[in-house]
Design a protein around this motif. Structure first.
Motif: not given
Lengths: 835, 632
Positions: A487-488, A492, A503, A505, A545-546
């Motif tokens: 996924k990451s 990216q 981007y 997190s 992300d996350e």
């Protein structure tokens, strides 16, 4: 010698002669001397002129004033140069009835942008000047018609009339004596004039000025301007990139793009020094030549040596500012640091730009040798380079109020457009592009397609007049799934693909990091608003992300962004609303580290359903357990480790093409729904609602319809189609269904149930809760008149009665439901009946 | 023609001779010829070893305007500058054309209005010695030069200590101070703690008295604290687009230390004239950075620049492909050297042979390619279960330092994380890129010591630093901070994390150390293993590691097939046991394993062995599932 048209060559040549010789008479007139008429007319009349501006504003006496102040020795530079190109009297010259009108009456304003650093002639202009630029310029201004104009600036002008004559009219109304001339227009009108303009701007622009002024005062003889009109050419296609500047560009007109990184304070630059003799009070003026003043050592009046002292407030200064620009990150080759260039802005261009602005600047490129030290014979053999700015154009200006970004910044060459169109014409363009997306990630075709559509985005619609404001055109996507399903990596890739991507997190970001915060600027000590990731990715994609690790307060700011696409800020006395028209691509991990197929999406990732419903597509990235898939995956991975770069190139479209394709589609394609497509959408929506209604569930909400429309539009953009057609709707439907199938399937029934995403609970679960509550009620009623019961006893009774297993949670919920009905109340371990 | 060494002692003479000869013949292309001339001469056998090196010889022993070489890293790229390629003397008696190439200052008054002036362009790079270069590299490369030094430096009093002290001195003293403060916490390990900052070599070679030298106001902008050595403004005349930031180069050029350069700068400071449009514009900081005194930062006018694929002086300078004799001889020896290295490393890893094996794989790993954003070939190793006693990690690092050409020890103490600058940042007022600890050359070993972690709070800078480390490990890139935007620079750094439990940073591979030694004897044991092996053996290891990294590698179709089958079979038995990520790792392990044995293509045996050691490692991990909260 009064008609400029008769001797353009002579005049042009003359501009290059050394201006420090005051005796330069006749046809010669260096650019700096153009100012003299004005000075002579006012300088001596005003006892204490404090700045050139007051000089200019003061009522200009007729030219011949200077003759009246003739006691001055003729060697002074104040004498009127009647043949000065801007002082000439045209044959049509006006009677000087109105002192502040007409070419003669309007003071010329000096152009330090052209003449501040005068150099010895580098080229012999004689050979070039056989051709008369002046006439061509006049003709250009009178006749140039731009039928393809798309610039905002020209809004409201009649395209069929000569463009620049209309602009002159505008000047006469508005009174801002600046005429911006697009060099592309010049080029299309007369290539030779364009070439001269680019190669000898220092000479050609002043004649352009003359041509404009003559035309202007012919047409609007009575208009009053602060000073004579100045021509500001822009869009010279000589150089687009700072990196390509080379010694050949010196003294030529160039346009480069860049980002402002520093601006200096305003610098008063002395143009003319005023000296007064301490003995006899005789005064003299000395022009500044190449940054130096030749201080007169002997007073010419009384012959005393070293008696002259400079009087600062009678000297003439002009405004100047240093602006440092840096290459924009898009123009840079990988692995190098950006170059910077110094730009000098003069007069009214001062303070036009701020650090951080993206600008296109047109100006003359200069190289100045390091000053020789008189005590030293060796000098540094290096030149200092800078650009004298003539025209600034902010490229990101439109972002503040418009929708269409980067239209000018991202110019596509015709070849490129052709390639892109060819690509678009291919029937399988959609598949091609989606497979070109992150080729190192295996399969997950639908997810890639979803992301592709997100990259293209829907069409923007403005309903602000009907009160609903802007409709969101950006597609939001959530990826959830097992850890280690790349996924990451996908995030990216997207972040690297789009020009305005961010981007972050979820783990490391705070609410202010996403929105905006107020801080004190270390340099100016003022409070400034620093924007966070969401605002910075306006018109781009924000990859988070996350997502699940984000704190609740951080997540809450996303509610506004993901539907209204704005960010409201109220802190430190700054209250504002910023645009955040960003697509959100988020990735979340399941709460139990492994995806539990027995639970719903909500239960797996523990995100509030209010947020989840704002995602158009929610994909699960799970590990499919299937032999054929494994084999293909293994092959894909192994080949990753031994294929050479070239082989890879052949297989996939490269990233640059994809990027251009997306940029082109986003800029130029704006599809609208066709009749059939609308019908298809309506049907699709009705179908979706029907599926659930049979079982008493709602399986679609208007938000889903909006998503469908966006996806269909995006798909039309992929095809470069201006019309959304049925196939687009079909694909949107399919993709939407796929995503739903993955994320909104009720694990208990196996049906797709949108209420899992919209309310956080599936309809069956809700039904079950009600059943239990009813059963409990019945049980209590069956017990008869017992006002109070033991909690534990009741639970066991219910369990004994029910055929399904009743968990404690379920029981609690049922109790709560009954309490809400005011049927009973729970205190500690006792349940009491009410009424 | 110039005599044998004239081209080294007086290269400008050669250039000017060619320039003068070309005057009658406008299209002679003398510039290309001059460059060719030097290239040819340098190609001669051993010729490049005659050229004195700026890395080894102190600046004041070098002859100005002579040919020197410099092994360096491009730390920053300045704006291109225009200079007078050809100019005319203003003095009428000597009214001749002169060549301005490869020079900083003109030799006589210049006639600025002359029509014969030719303006040309050159690019300036700010270069620093390769950061983290280990002392043995310096020793070996300077000993190759023994003969030249004797010739250039007749005085025998020259000892290889640096005279010039600069700003770093202060940094250093700060470090000392902080270490003093830390000592009470760390207790008995403090004597070795000093070596913790990766600059023990410096302390060994430098007399303490040098610390009293006056600190210069100039920050030479080295990426790592405690670095020293000359930095240099390298002027490149051609093909500067081919150079990238952080490239390592060996530059051959003409040394220019003309005092006029600094004199000019001083003069400007003294009397900043309001009227000169060029002077009032640059800030004092910018002046200082872009024209520092030539005595501190010499200028080097490049005649020939060679990108360095590695900085191991033991390897022949020609590329491996060109040197097949060397290649075949080393390849045949690799398996045996590997076995030796394994026996050397095993006791250091407390008798854990598997960990030693993984360590070898890590040391030869290298990002050999990138597929879109995915770097291939990186192998970040997390060595968990490191004993915290007796400064084991520092000892361990010292061994690594002996083996790899450049390395850096980063103790992840709270203070380091919060206060060090990791990510380079653009300073717009001085117009330069302020370096950070993560601006490292390719294949530098970065040793992260997580055993230094302590309780406390990371501040904003600390969080950013940890994020930067995470990005470095996962994507092998560092986002340089350009204030208005960030710019991504790919890198190729081998990260080794030593920790007690599982590291808080991501890693490609975690191996838990299984100590064969019982804790009570740790202290003694560590002191007993810390023996320097023989130099010849060390050199063998050093060569081995560098060569293995440079080898090419391929997988045949046949093996591909069997790998695929294996994967499918493994998934069939238990889909949870192996994921795509595991396959990724196994492919990397297999690759590195083959290379470590000197095999340039994957064999079935190597694949099975890779599977086997992976299996051993994983089984070990399961025993340690719960050490701290960082487990997945």
């Amino acid at each position: 010698m009064s008609s400029p048209t008769s001797t353009p060559g002579g005049r042009k040549r003359g501009r290059n002669t050394n201006p420090s010789t005051p005796s330069s008479e006749g046809p010669t007139s260096p650019p700096s001397q153009r100012r003299r008429g004005q000075d002579s007319s006012t300088g001596d009349l005003m006892p204490m002129p404090t700045s050139p501006a007051t000089d200019m504003l003061s009522p200009a006496a007729p030219q011949d004033n200077s003759l009246l102040s003739s006691p001055r020795p003729s060697v002074l530079p104040n004498e009127v140069d009647m043949s000065s190109p801007l002082m000439y009297g045209t044959p049509s010259s006006r009677v000087e009835g109105t002192p502040r009108s007409g070419v003669r009456g309007t003071p010329a304003r000096q152009r330090p942008d052209l003449g501040s650093v005068r150099k010895a002639p580098q080229v012999d202009l004689q050979s070039d000047i056989r051709y008369s630029p002046f006439l061509v310029q006049k003709r250009f201004l009178q006749r140039f018609i731009d039928l393809t104009s798309t610039e905002d600036e020209n809004a409201g002008l009649d395209l069929n009339e000569p463009l620049y004559m209309q602009k002159l009219e505008e000047i006469s109304v508005v009174g801002d004596p600046v005429l911006n001339v697009n060099c592309l227009h010049v080029q299309s009108f007369d290539a030779e004039l364009y070439r001269q303009l680019i190669c000898y701007p220092q000479e050609v622009i002043p004649t352009f000025d003359m041509a404009v002024n003559e035309l202007f005062f012919e047409r609007f003889p009575d208009s009053i301007l602060e000073f004579q009109i100045q021509v500001r050419p822009y869009n010279a296609l000589k150089t687009r990139n700072m990196r390509n500047l080379n010694p050949e560009d010196i003294d030529q007109l160039i346009t480069i793009s860049g980002m402002v990184i520093r601006t200096s304070q305003l610098i008063p630059e002395m143009q003319e020094a005023f000296f007064q003799c301490q003995v006899c009070a005789f005064s003299t003026r000395v022009e500044v030549d190449r940054g130096r003043i030749a201080e007169p050592s002997v007073c010419r009046n009384c012959n005393t040596t070293h008696s002259l002292a400079i009087v600062h407030n009678r000297s003439v200064f002009s405004d100047k500012q240093m602006v440092k620009i840096q290459e924009s990150p898009e123009d840079m080759p990988a692995g190098q640091t950006p170059h910077t260039t110094i730009v000098y802005a003069h007069n009214d261009l001062v303070d036009k730009v701020q650090p951080g602005d993206r600008i296109n600047i047109t100006g003359v490129y200069r190289a100045v040798p390091m000053r020789a030290n008189p005590r030293q014979s060796n000098v540094k053999s290096v030149y200092k380079t800078h650009i004298d700015a003539i025209h600034f154009h902010k490229t990101d200006e439109k972002r503040l109020h418009g929708l269409d970004e980067d239209a000018e910044q991202k110019l596509f060459t015709e070849d490129r457009v052709q390639t892109l169109k060819e690509l678009a014409a291919k029937p399988d363009v959609y598949e091609r592009l989606s497979s070109a997306l992150a080729p190192s990630i295996y399969e997950h075709e639908d997810i890639k397609k979803g992301i592709l559509l997100q990259l293209f985005g829907g069409a923007r619609k403005d309903f602000s007049q009907t009160g609903r404001g802007n409709f969101r055109a950006d597609v939001n996507i959530l990826l959830c799934g097992d850890p280690g399903t790349s996924k990451s990596q996908l995030l990216q890739y997207v972040y690297n693909l789009v020009p305005r991507g961010q981007y972050t997190s979820g783990k490391g970001s705070s609410a202010v990091g996403l929105t905006a915060y107020v801080m004190r600027d270390p340099e100016t000590r003022q409070l400034v608003l620093q924007t966070g990731a969401l605002v910075l990715s306006d018109n781009g994609i924000c990859c988070i992300d996350e997502f699940d690790k984000m704190s609740d307060s951080t997540r809450s700011v996303l509610h506004e962004v993901m539907e209204q696409q704005t960010l409201s800020i109220a802190k430190a006395g700054i209250i504002c609303q910023l645009n955040a028209r960003t697509s959100v691509l988020a990735a979340a991990n399941p709460i139990e580290s492994q995806w539990n197929p027995k639970k719903t999406t909500i239960e797996n990732i523990q995100l509030p359903h209010t947020l989840l419903s704002r995602f158009d597509l929610i994909f699960l990235m799970l590990d499919p357990q299937d032999e054929a898939y494994d084999r293909r995956l293994a092959h894909h991975l192994v080949s990753l480790y031994y294929q050479s770069e070239e082989q890879i190139e052949e297989e996939f479209l490269d990233m640059a093409v994809l990027r251009d394709y997306i940029a082109y589609a986003r800029t130029y394609i704006n599809p609208r729904l066709s009749e059939e497509a609308s019908q298809a959408l309506i049907e699709a929506y009705v179908d979706m609602r029907k599926i659930g209604s049979g079982r008493g569930m709602v399986s679609a909400y208007p938000r889903q319809l909006e998503s469908l429309i966006r996806l269909a539009e995006a798909h039309a953009k992929v095809r470069f189609s201006e019309k959304v057609e049925t196939i687009d709707v079909e694909e949107a439907k399919r993709l939407h269904r796929e995503a739903l199938k993955q994320s909104a399937t009720d694990p208990r029934t196996g049906f797709v149930d949108i209420s899992i995403l919209t309310t956080g609970m599936s309809a069956t679960a809700r039904k079950r809760k009600e059943e239990v509550a009813q059963a409990l009620k019945k049980l209590i009623q069956a017990k008869g008149k017992t006002p109070a019961m033991k909690y534990q006893q009741l639970l066991e009774d219910l369990r004994g009665q029910s055929e399904n297993a009743i968990t404690k949670e379920l029981f609690d919920e049922a109790l709560r439901a009954l309490a809400d009905e005011d049927y009973l109340t729970v205190t500690g371990k006792t349940v009491r009946l009410l009424a | 023609m110039p005599s044998t060494h004239d081209w080294i002692n007086n290269p400008l003479g050669v250039v000017e001779g060619m320039f003068a000869a070309s005057q009658n013949n406008p299209n002679s292309g003398w510039e290309a010829k001059a460059v060719e001339f030097f290239k040819d001469h340098l190609k001669e056998k051993d010729a490049h070893t005659w050229v004195p090196s700026l890395n080894d010889v102190p600046l004041h022993y070098l002859k100005p305007n002579s040919l020197v070489k410099f092994r360096c890293l491009i730390q920053d790229m300045f704006d291109p500058e225009f200079y007078m390629g050809v100019y005319e003397a203003v003095d009428p008696s000597t009214k001749v054309l002169r060549c301005g190439k490869y020079k900083d200052v003109t030799e006589c008054g210049v006639d600025f209005d002359s029509r014969n002036t030719v303006t040309a362009e050159r690019q300036t790079f700010y270069c620093v010695p390769i950061p983290g270069e280990n002392p043995w590299v310096k020793e070996i490369s300077s000993s190759c030069l023994g003969f030249v030094q004797a010739r250039v430096v007749p005085s025998t009093s020259y000892a290889p200590t640096r005279q010039k002290r600069s700003y770093e001195e202060d940094d250093d003293m700060d470090d000392m101070d902080t270490q003093m403060q830390r000592e009470p916490h760390t207790g008995p390990q403090s004597p070795t703690e000093q070596h913790g900052n990766g600059d023990c070599k410096r302390r060994e070679t430098e007399a303490p008295s040098s610390q009293t030298a006056p600190a210069s106001h100039l920050d030479l902008n080295f990426p790592l604290p405690g670095e020293k050595g000359p930095s240099c403004l390298v002027k490149v005349y051609e093909d500067w687009d081919g150079f990238k930031l952080n490239d390592t180069l060996e530059v051959f050029g003409i040394l220019s230390v003309s005092p006029a350069l600094s004199a000019l700068a001083d003069k400007k400071d003294a009397s900043s004239s309001l009227l000169d449009p060029t002077e009032c514009m640059e800030t004092a900081e910018e002046q200082r950075v872009h024209s520092p005194p030539a005595s501190l930062v010499p200028r080097l006018h490049v005649l020939y620049a060679k990108p360095l694929p590695h900085n191991n002086p033991l390897l022949p300078s020609a590329t491996l492909e060109d040197n097949s004799a060397f290649l075949s001889s080393t390849l045949s020896e690799m398996a045996s050297v590997r076995a030796e290295l394994l026996t050397f490393l095993t006791p250091i890893l407390l008798g854990d042979a598997l960990a030693a094996e993984y360590l070898i794989l890590h040391l030869i790993s290298n990002v050999y390619s990138r597929r879109d954003v995915l770097p291939l070939g990186k192998f970040t190793l997390n060595l968990s279960g490191c004993p915290t006693v007796a400064s084991y990690t520092e000892r361990f690092y010292q061994i690594i330092q002996q083996l790899v050409p450049s390395s850096y020890y980063l103790g992840m103490s709270l203070q380091n994380m919060n206060q060090m600058r990791f990510v380079p940042k653009k300073d717009y007022s001085a117009n330069r890129l302020v370096s950070g600890a993560l601006q490292l050359a390719r294949n530098t070993s970065l040793f992260l010591d997580e055993t230094q972690l302590e309780q406390g709070q990371l501040d904003t800078a600390g969080v950013r630093n940890v994020t930067a480390l995470g990005n470095l490990i996962t994507w092998q890139k560092v986002d340089y901070d350009f204030n208005y935007h960030q710019m991504e620079f790919p890198c190729n750094i081998n990260v080794l994390i030593a920790s007690e439990g599982r590291s808080l940073l991501p890693s490609d591979c975690q191996i838990h150390l299984q100590s064969q030694i019982t804790p009570p004897h740790m202290e003694e044991y560590l002191s007993s293993i810390h023996v320097h092996p023989q130099a010849s053996q060390l050199n063998k290891f050093r060569m081995y590691l560098s060569v293995a990294r440079l080898l090419n590698y391929s997988i045949s179709d046949e093996v591909t097939k069997s790998v695929e089958d294996d994967f499918v079979d493994m998934r069939k038995d238990d889909p949870q046991s192996i994921s795509a990520e595991d396959l990724h790792r196994m492919l990397v392990v297999a690759r590195l394993l083959s290379l470590s044995l000197g095999q340039t293509s994957l064999s079935r045996d190597s694949w099975l062995r890779a599977k086997h050691i992976e299996l051993l490692r994983r089984s070990r991990m399961e025993q340690h599932t719960c050490v701290n909260g960082n487990e997945p």
